[in-house]
Design a protein around this motif. Structure first.
Motif, PDB file in Angstrom:
ATOM      1  N   ARG A 236      -1.010 -77.409  -6.910  1.00 26.62           N
ATOM      2  CA  ARG A 236      -1.606 -78.624  -6.338  1.00 26.62           C
ATOM      3  C   ARG A 236      -2.186 -78.354  -4.950  1.00 26.62           C
ATOM      4  N   GLU A 237      -1.449 -77.594  -4.150  1.00 21.62           N
ATOM      5  CA  GLU A 237      -1.918 -77.316  -2.792  1.00 21.62           C
ATOM      6  C   GLU A 237      -3.152 -76.431  -2.817  1.00 21.62           C
ATOM      7  N   LEU A 238      -3.149 -75.397  -3.665  1.00 19.20           N
ATOM      8  CA  LEU A 238      -4.288 -74.486  -3.743  1.00 19.20           C
ATOM      9  C   LEU A 238      -5.550 -75.192  -4.217  1.00 19.20           C
ATOM     10  N   ALA A 239      -5.391 -76.224  -5.045  1.00 18.68           N
ATOM     11  CA  ALA A 239      -6.545 -76.925  -5.610  1.00 18.68           C
ATOM     12  C   ALA A 239      -7.164 -77.928  -4.651  1.00 18.68           C
ATOM     13  N   MET A 240      -6.544 -78.182  -3.499  1.00 14.96           N
ATOM     14  CA  MET A 240      -7.095 -79.143  -2.551  1.00 14.96           C
ATOM     15  C   MET A 240      -8.385 -78.597  -1.939  1.00 14.96           C
ATOM     16  N   GLN A 265     -10.334 -58.694  -6.257  1.00 14.61           N
ATOM     17  CA  GLN A 265     -10.463 -60.026  -5.653  1.00 14.61           C
ATOM     18  C   GLN A 265     -11.402 -60.921  -6.458  1.00 14.61           C
ATOM     19  N   PRO A 266     -12.550 -60.430  -6.961  1.00 12.54           N
ATOM     20  CA  PRO A 266     -13.385 -61.300  -7.805  1.00 12.54           C
ATOM     21  C   PRO A 266     -12.655 -61.770  -9.063  1.00 12.54           C
ATOM     22  N   GLU A 267     -11.833 -60.886  -9.668  1.00 14.91           N
ATOM     23  CA  GLU A 267     -11.069 -61.303 -10.848  1.00 14.91           C
ATOM     24  C   GLU A 267     -10.043 -62.369 -10.484  1.00 14.91           C
ATOM     25  N   THR A 268      -9.391 -62.193  -9.342  1.00 11.14           N
ATOM     26  CA  THR A 268      -8.398 -63.179  -8.911  1.00 11.14           C
ATOM     27  C   THR A 268      -9.047 -64.533  -8.688  1.00 11.14           C
ATOM     28  N   LEU A 269     -10.199 -64.562  -8.023  1.00  3.91           N
ATOM     29  CA  LEU A 269     -10.895 -65.821  -7.784  1.00  3.91           C
ATOM     30  C   LEU A 269     -11.356 -66.452  -9.093  1.00  3.91           C
ATOM     31  N   SER A 270     -11.734 -65.614 -10.065  1.00  2.00           N
ATOM     32  CA  SER A 270     -12.138 -66.133 -11.369  1.00  2.00           C
ATOM     33  C   SER A 270     -10.963 -66.803 -12.077  1.00  2.00           C
ATOM     34  N   LEU A 271      -9.778 -66.178 -12.022  1.00  2.08           N
ATOM     35  CA  LEU A 271      -8.593 -66.774 -12.636  1.00  2.08           C
ATOM     36  C   LEU A 271      -8.210 -68.070 -11.917  1.00  2.08           C
ATOM     37  N   LEU A 272      -8.321 -68.072 -10.598  1.00  2.19           N
ATOM     38  CA  LEU A 272      -8.001 -69.288  -9.851  1.00  2.19           C
ATOM     39  C   LEU A 272      -8.982 -70.414 -10.180  1.00  2.19           C
ATOM     40  N   ALA A 273     -10.245 -70.065 -10.374  1.00  2.00           N
ATOM     41  CA  ALA A 273     -11.242 -71.086 -10.715  1.00  2.00           C
ATOM     42  C   ALA A 273     -10.872 -71.791 -12.012  1.00  2.00           C
ATOM     43  N   ALA A 274     -10.380 -71.025 -13.000  1.00  2.00           N
ATOM     44  CA  ALA A 274      -9.990 -71.630 -14.274  1.00  2.00           C
ATOM     45  C   ALA A 274      -8.636 -72.313 -14.180  1.00  2.00           C
ATOM     46  N   GLY A 275      -7.665 -71.648 -13.531  1.00  2.00           N
ATOM     47  CA  GLY A 275      -6.311 -72.194 -13.482  1.00  2.00           C
ATOM     48  C   GLY A 275      -6.194 -73.438 -12.634  1.00  2.00           C
ATOM     49  N   LEU A 276      -6.849 -73.456 -11.475  1.00  2.00           N
ATOM     50  CA  LEU A 276      -6.753 -74.611 -10.587  1.00  2.00           C
ATOM     51  C   LEU A 276      -7.511 -75.813 -11.128  1.00  2.00           C
ATOM     52  N   ASP A 277      -8.487 -75.561 -11.968  1.00  2.00           N
ATOM     53  CA  ASP A 277      -9.208 -76.674 -12.581  1.00  2.00           C
ATOM     54  C   ASP A 277      -8.300 -77.479 -13.507  1.00  2.00           C
ATOM     55  N   GLN A 278      -7.216 -76.823 -13.989  1.00  2.00           N
ATOM     56  CA  GLN A 278      -6.262 -77.482 -14.880  1.00  2.00           C
ATOM     57  C   GLN A 278      -4.887 -77.581 -14.224  1.00  2.00           C
ATOM     58  N   ALA A 279      -4.852 -77.649 -12.894  1.00  2.00           N
ATOM     59  CA  ALA A 279      -3.581 -77.575 -12.161  1.00  2.00           C
ATOM     60  C   ALA A 279      -2.613 -78.688 -12.538  1.00  2.00           C
ATOM     61  N   GLU A 280      -3.128 -79.861 -12.871  1.00  2.00           N
ATOM     62  CA  GLU A 280      -2.247 -80.991 -13.164  1.00  2.00           C
ATOM     63  C   GLU A 280      -1.716 -80.979 -14.594  1.00  2.00           C
ATOM     64  N   SER A 281      -2.254 -80.117 -15.446  1.00  2.00           N
ATOM     65  CA  SER A 281      -1.832 -80.117 -16.856  1.00  2.00           C
ATOM     66  C   SER A 281      -1.182 -78.807 -17.272  1.00  2.00           C
TER      67      SER A 281
END
Length: 333
Positions: A236-240, A265-281
């Protein structure tokens, strides 16, 4: 007597005409500038709100990541911060599956899960495999236990306790809601837990206390509950929006602090882009464990409460598969 002539009055007409022409010219010029280079009122313009999609392009296929939290301060430290002292053990194990078209899936793996290695007479705890063979041996055991495809998990992340503290402090703090007040003191490790119950903002050292706490009545289950609480709070915090803009610098800082991973680092940001988009579920799964045997109690070196934790086996009534398949139809990478 000669007549004195009256003083002459200034001639105003031409001056007023010149001033009027100047004002008209200035207004006309300002209007033309406004047409060519329109400037809005910056005070009324809304600030740009970043979203996870602004980080990077999400992966095209689901990615499985093994996260290993050590009982040492940093990966590579010669000694752990547990009791008894020795090489680092895996104190927390998570399998994370990032689905570009579905929710984030997280599987909690208990460190005291019994693992029978080839050529060994007695089973070992899953958490002890890290000191025996590092990421490779741990990943092999997880693959066989869960029934993952060959080559899975494809990515890994290893961090120590100081790295977790730095991550939280880099964000400022995270919001968490422990249901009870947590109290514990371990003189052998010079470690104490002192947390209030209820919704609050936690700093890095407080988050470490939360993830290490074990309820003596349900030590492994309570540890997994606390880990899930922290993962949800971190997501939740990362997605703010105010945090998304600093993630790249935060990742660089963590890499400089000894975090071990095969993610760029580009791979990590790519995973965060997908994971944080669904952070609440995010979907959490815990392995159902058989009851702890009464005999052959074994002291686990990664027990932060000093309690005796016996090796646990997966329950015979566990479902198949142990972990739900990827939520999108594409193959795993």
């Amino acid at each position: 007597m000669a007549r004195r002539s009256a003083p002459s009055q200034p001639r105003r007409g031409p001056t007023l005409l010149r001033l009027g022409a100047l004002a008209v010219g200035m207004a006309t010029g300002a209007g033309l500038i406004g047409v060519l280079w329109p400037i809005g009122d910056r005070a009324t313009e809304p600030l740009q709100q970043l979203t996870p999609a602004d980080l990077a392009k999400p992966p095209s296929r689901s990615i499985t990541l093994l996260v290993i939290g050590l009982d040492s301060e940093r990966p590579g430290d010669p000694l752990n911060k547990a009791a008894p002292r020795g090489a680092a053990n895996a104190d927390a194990l998570l399998l994370v599956r990032v689905n570009p078209q579905g929710p984030l899936q997280v599987l909690s793996l208990p460190p005291n899960l019994a693992v029978q290695l080839p050529g060994q007479k007695r089973p070992q705890s899953l958490g002890s495999l890290y000191r025996m063979g590092g990421v490779a041996l741990t990943a092999d055991a997880v693959r066989n236990l869960i029934g993952l495809d060959s080559g899975q998990p494809a990515r890994f992340l290893v961090l120590g306790r100081s790295n977790l503290r730095s991550l939280v402090d880099g964000l400022g703090s995270i919001a968490a809601n422990p249901t009870l007040a947590l109290r514990y003191k371990d003189k052998s490790q010079r470690f104490s837990i002192n947390l209030q119950g209820g919704l609050q903002r936690l700093k890095g050292n407080q988050v470490e206390q939360l993830v290490r706490y074990r309820d003596p009545d349900r030590p492994e289950e309570s540890r997994q509950d606390n880990q899930q609480l922290v993962v949800r709070s971190l997501l939740r915090e990362l997605a703010m929006p105010e945090q998304l803009g600093q993630l790249a610098n935060l990742l660089k800082s963590l890499n400089n602090q000894g975090v071990v991973t095969n993610l760029s680092q580009p791979e990590t940001l790519s995973l965060l882009a997908a994971g944080l988009d669904q952070a609440e579920s995010v979907q959490f799964t815990s392995l159902p464990l058989a009851p702890a045997p009464e005999q052959e109690q074994e002291q686990e070196p990664n027990s932060s409460r000093g309690t005796k934790l016996s090796l646990r086996e997966i329950s015979s009534s566990a479902p198949e598969p142990l972990w739900p398949a990827a939520t999108n139809s594409t193959a795993q990478q």
